[in-house]
Every structure is written in structure tokens, then in C-alpha cells.
Design a protein around this motif. Sequence first.
Motif, PDB file in Angstrom:
ATOM      1  N   PHE A  26       0.847  -1.186   0.000  1.00  0.00           N
ATOM      2  CA  PHE A  26       0.000   0.000   0.000  1.00  0.00           C
ATOM      3  C   PHE A  26       0.889   1.245   0.000  1.00  0.00           C
ATOM      4  N   LYS A  27       0.921   1.918  -1.131  1.00  0.00           N
ATOM      5  CA  LYS A  27       1.712   3.143  -1.243  1.00  0.00           C
ATOM      6  C   LYS A  27       0.887   4.284  -0.653  1.00  0.00           C
ATOM      7  N   VAL A  28       1.107   4.560   0.625  1.00  0.00           N
ATOM      8  CA  VAL A  28       0.295   5.576   1.300  1.00  0.00           C
ATOM      9  C   VAL A  28       0.600   6.979   0.791  1.00  0.00           C
ATOM     10  N   THR A  29       1.713   7.127   0.065  1.00  0.00           N
ATOM     11  CA  THR A  29       2.044   8.384  -0.603  1.00  0.00           C
ATOM     12  C   THR A  29       3.012   8.100  -1.749  1.00  0.00           C
ATOM     13  N   HIS A  30       2.946   8.939  -2.771  1.00  0.00           N
ATOM     14  CA  HIS A  30       3.948   8.879  -3.838  1.00  0.00           C
ATOM     15  C   HIS A  30       5.008   9.959  -3.647  1.00  0.00           C
ATOM     16  N   ARG A  31       4.792  10.806  -2.639  1.00  0.00           N
ATOM     17  CA  ARG A  31       5.791  11.836  -2.349  1.00  0.00           C
ATOM     18  C   ARG A  31       7.060  11.175  -1.809  1.00  0.00           C
ATOM     19  N   CYS A  32       8.206  11.694  -2.205  1.00  0.00           N
ATOM     20  CA  CYS A  32       9.467  11.135  -1.730  1.00  0.00           C
ATOM     21  C   CYS A  32      10.520  12.232  -1.657  1.00  0.00           C
ATOM     22  N   LEU A  49      -4.450  10.400   0.055  1.00  0.00           N
ATOM     23  CA  LEU A  49      -5.825  10.390   0.531  1.00  0.00           C
ATOM     24  C   LEU A  49      -5.900  10.909   1.966  1.00  0.00           C
ATOM     25  N   PRO A  50      -7.025  11.499   2.346  1.00  0.00           N
ATOM     26  CA  PRO A  50      -7.214  11.861   3.755  1.00  0.00           C
ATOM     27  C   PRO A  50      -7.269  10.601   4.619  1.00  0.00           C
ATOM     28  N   LEU A  51      -6.988  10.768   5.886  1.00  0.00           N
ATOM     29  CA  LEU A  51      -6.842   9.634   6.805  1.00  0.00           C
ATOM     30  C   LEU A  51      -8.067   8.719   6.807  1.00  0.00           C
ATOM     31  N   LYS A  52      -9.252   9.286   6.794  1.00  0.00           N
ATOM     32  CA  LYS A  52     -10.480   8.492   6.831  1.00  0.00           C
ATOM     33  C   LYS A  52     -10.554   7.529   5.655  1.00  0.00           C
ATOM     34  N   GLU A  53     -10.130   7.990   4.472  1.00  0.00           N
ATOM     35  CA  GLU A  53     -10.183   7.140   3.286  1.00  0.00           C
ATOM     36  C   GLU A  53      -9.046   6.117   3.280  1.00  0.00           C
ATOM     37  N   VAL A  54      -7.912   6.465   3.869  1.00  0.00           N
ATOM     38  CA  VAL A  54      -6.835   5.484   4.050  1.00  0.00           C
ATOM     39  C   VAL A  54      -7.329   4.339   4.920  1.00  0.00           C
ATOM     40  N   PHE A  55      -8.032   4.669   5.990  1.00  0.00           N
ATOM     41  CA  PHE A  55      -8.590   3.653   6.879  1.00  0.00           C
ATOM     42  C   PHE A  55      -9.569   2.742   6.130  1.00  0.00           C
ATOM     43  N   LYS A  56     -10.357   3.328   5.241  1.00  0.00           N
ATOM     44  CA  LYS A  56     -11.330   2.533   4.483  1.00  0.00           C
ATOM     45  C   LYS A  56     -10.618   1.511   3.603  1.00  0.00           C
ATOM     46  N   ILE A  57      -9.513   1.928   2.987  1.00  0.00           N
ATOM     47  CA  ILE A  57      -8.743   1.003   2.150  1.00  0.00           C
ATOM     48  C   ILE A  57      -8.164  -0.121   3.004  1.00  0.00           C
ATOM     49  N   ILE A  58      -7.626   0.221   4.162  1.00  0.00           N
ATOM     50  CA  ILE A  58      -7.059  -0.797   5.054  1.00  0.00           C
ATOM     51  C   ILE A  58      -8.139  -1.776   5.497  1.00  0.00           C
ATOM     52  N   VAL A 233      -1.470  -1.288  -4.131  1.00  0.00           N
ATOM     53  CA  VAL A 233      -2.494  -0.256  -4.002  1.00  0.00           C
ATOM     54  C   VAL A 233      -1.819   1.103  -4.088  1.00  0.00           C
ATOM     55  N   GLU A 234      -2.284   1.930  -5.011  1.00  0.00           N
ATOM     56  CA  GLU A 234      -1.733   3.270  -5.179  1.00  0.00           C
ATOM     57  C   GLU A 234      -2.219   4.201  -4.070  1.00  0.00           C
ATOM     58  N   SER A 235      -1.593   5.365  -3.973  1.00  0.00           N
ATOM     59  CA  SER A 235      -1.908   6.310  -2.898  1.00  0.00           C
ATOM     60  C   SER A 235      -3.333   6.850  -2.979  1.00  0.00           C
ATOM     61  N   ASN A 236      -3.975   6.721  -4.135  1.00  0.00           N
ATOM     62  CA  ASN A 236      -5.365   7.182  -4.281  1.00  0.00           C
ATOM     63  C   ASN A 236      -6.366   6.034  -4.235  1.00  0.00           C
ATOM     64  N   GLY A 237      -5.877   4.821  -3.921  1.00  0.00           N
ATOM     65  CA  GLY A 237      -6.769   3.668  -3.809  1.00  0.00           C
ATOM     66  C   GLY A 237      -6.857   2.798  -5.042  1.00  0.00           C
ATOM     67  N   ASP A 238      -6.215   3.220  -6.142  1.00  0.00           N
ATOM     68  CA  ASP A 238      -6.235   2.418  -7.364  1.00  0.00           C
ATOM     69  C   ASP A 238      -5.526   1.077  -7.155  1.00  0.00           C
ATOM     70  N   ILE A 239      -6.078   0.020  -7.738  1.00  0.00           N
ATOM     71  CA  ILE A 239      -5.431  -1.285  -7.768  1.00  0.00           C
ATOM     72  C   ILE A 239      -4.746  -1.429  -9.128  1.00  0.00           C
ATOM     73  N   ILE A 240      -3.400  -1.492  -9.117  1.00  0.00           N
ATOM     74  CA  ILE A 240      -2.641  -1.752 -10.343  1.00  0.00           C
ATOM     75  C   ILE A 240      -2.366  -3.256 -10.368  1.00  0.00           C
ATOM     76  N   TYR A 241      -2.861  -3.936 -11.400  1.00  0.00           N
ATOM     77  CA  TYR A 241      -2.921  -5.391 -11.382  1.00  0.00           C
ATOM     78  C   TYR A 241      -2.648  -5.942 -12.771  1.00  0.00           C
ATOM     79  N   LEU A 253     -10.222   0.765  -4.435  1.00  0.00           N
ATOM     80  CA  LEU A 253     -10.759   0.237  -3.178  1.00  0.00           C
ATOM     81  C   LEU A 253     -11.688   1.211  -2.456  1.00  0.00           C
ATOM     82  N   LEU A 254     -11.721   2.447  -2.881  1.00  0.00           N
ATOM     83  CA  LEU A 254     -12.698   3.374  -2.315  1.00  0.00           C
ATOM     84  C   LEU A 254     -14.075   3.159  -2.920  1.00  0.00           C
ATOM     85  N   HIS A 255     -14.094   2.513  -4.092  1.00  0.00           N
ATOM     86  CA  HIS A 255     -15.357   2.334  -4.816  1.00  0.00           C
ATOM     87  C   HIS A 255     -15.919   0.920  -4.697  1.00  0.00           C
ATOM     88  N   ASN A 256     -15.021  -0.071  -4.565  1.00  0.00           N
ATOM     89  CA  ASN A 256     -15.461  -1.468  -4.482  1.00  0.00           C
ATOM     90  C   ASN A 256     -14.592  -2.242  -3.514  1.00  0.00           C
TER      91      ASN A 256
END
Length: 320
Positions: A26-32, A49-58, A233-241, A253-256
Motif C-alpha cells: 500500500f503506497k500511502v504516498t507517492h511523495r518522496c 488520501l485523507p486519513l479516513k479514506e486510508v482507513f477505508k482502504i485498510i 495499491v496506489e496512494s489514491n486507492g487504485d489497484i494496479i494489477y 478500493l474506495l469504490h469497491n
Amino acid sequence: MHRNLRGIEWFLKSYLTYPHPLYGSFKVTHRCNMRCPFCDAWRIKKPDLPLKEVFKIIERLADSTITVLSLEGGEPTLRKDIGEIIKYAHQCSFYLFMTTNGTLLYKFPLEKYAKYMDFLNISIDEGHNNLYLFDELKKYTSIIRVTVQTVVTKNDLDSLRWKVEKTAKAGARILIMPAVHFPNTPDLSPDKKEIFKLLTNLKKEFGDIIVTTQAFINSLVNHYTCKSYSLMVESNGDIIYPCSVIGWKVGNLLHNDLKTILESKEAKKARKTMENCQRECTLYLHAETSQFNNIKNLATYIKEVVTGHKLGIINFLKYP
């Protein structure tokens, strides 16, 4: 669900139906704060993502067969709320660790959050320009189990033994990964036969201090097919697969939930692409976990994890 039960569920499902993921990145950020030439994470511009949405992904990862979770980036400690993310992921019962380049650990309250992680993954190599951290490892191994993650390019094979020795003396373990040629990075991959020979010899000498398994090392010179046992999992919730080399977005993961995403037509198409892939690029995340398809390799990996940590403690005490 307890992480051990989730692991058993993964084992049963993966050997009965399509491959279910065991490992989540889970890439919680792409900033480096770095610009490593072999890495593509910092080149990808996606928002945090804001913390609430990070929690939803987890939560959605926890409601699946994902048993091992790496919180990474970019550089995860650039998030001011990374401590809260660690605590929440711990509550969701994963085998949990954070992957960091280590250069900002001096201002991260590791003592406070170590109890929530199974170990800390520190990336140290020439690309990160942070080799000095080998001399600071004991500062961290006195607090938490540490695995050094080092990417080996064609330019730094000669320094690998030195890195393994430094790691062993600090009471840590080391994960050795050949550089992979991503589409948007220069080709720094080492010669496969050369690194195979080097890793085989180091593995014989240092044993389970080296996390990289012999099964993965053998795949450097033998044909193999990746399985989708790992998930990014990308920092915005995208699944790269199915992977970051040949994969594409199959859902968010924010949508499904993850089950819905992995049963979609796009995900099935992605798995078929992986089954037919002949790149054999040795992308560690998939090339290593794909070896778990062999029960003997899986059992060997589990054994090496246990004995490797014991060796780390012994070496920590042995080399004051």
C-alpha cells in the motif's frame, strides 16, 4: 479476522480457485525526498488520501486474504499521520511493516510505534545514496526487528558482500533484489547469471540472514511464471494489477471491495496477461511470492523467516 486465520484462508483459496493475494503493498504516498534512478514511485503523480479514506482502504484489505501488509511510498514518513495509519493497520490484524528509505527516521518516534509493527523495512543502497545508514542500524535493531532492503544494479555488485556483513553485525536481515527495468526508468538490471552466482554463494555463507530465498535466486536462471499472489495499491486507492510492469488499473478500493475488483473482467484479463507474460523480469514482489505455489518453497520461506530473526538477535548480541 485474525491474521493467522486469514493466512489459512489464503492458502485454501489459492490452491482451490484463482490466485488470491497474500501480500499487499500500500503506497500511502507517492511523495518522496529522494529520486532513485531505478524507482518509478516518485515519478508517478497521484494525491495522498485523507486519513479516513486510508482507513477505508485498510479495512477492505483486511476483509480479504491479504495477510502481510507493507505501508510504503514514496516515503511514508512524509505523511504526518503515518503513526495513526500504522496503529489502525495493526488493529486490523496484519503481519505489518513499514518500508522507508530511513533518512527521516531520526525524527520519527519509532519507539512509540514499534510495538504496532512486526518489523521495519529500511531501503539502503547506492541508488538511495544512504549507505551511511548501515553504521546506524543498531540504533534501530535495538528497538524493532529490521530488514534491510537493497536494490542491486549492474553497477554495484561488488559492494553486496560488504552490505550483507554490515547487516549481519547489526542484528538485522537483508532482502536483496535485482534492479528491474520499468518502462519509465533506465535499464540498470544486473546480468542474471552473474547475480545468480553471487547470491547463491552469499546464501550458502550467510544462510537465513538473507531474506531472498533460494527459490527466487534460482528463478534468475530458470524459467518461471508469476502468480498474482501480491497486490499493489496506489496512494489514491487504485489497484494496479497484476503487477506494476505489465498491469493497469482494474479498480479502486474506495469504490469497491477487493473481492468484487478481483472477480471483474478487467482483473481476469490482467491475470491472463500475467499467465502469458514471458518477460521474467524478476520483479521481487511477484517473482518471490510466485514461488509459494510450491508448498515446499512456502514451508522453506516460513522456516527461514523464523530462524532468520533468531540469528539477527544472536548477531546483535555477538557484535557489540
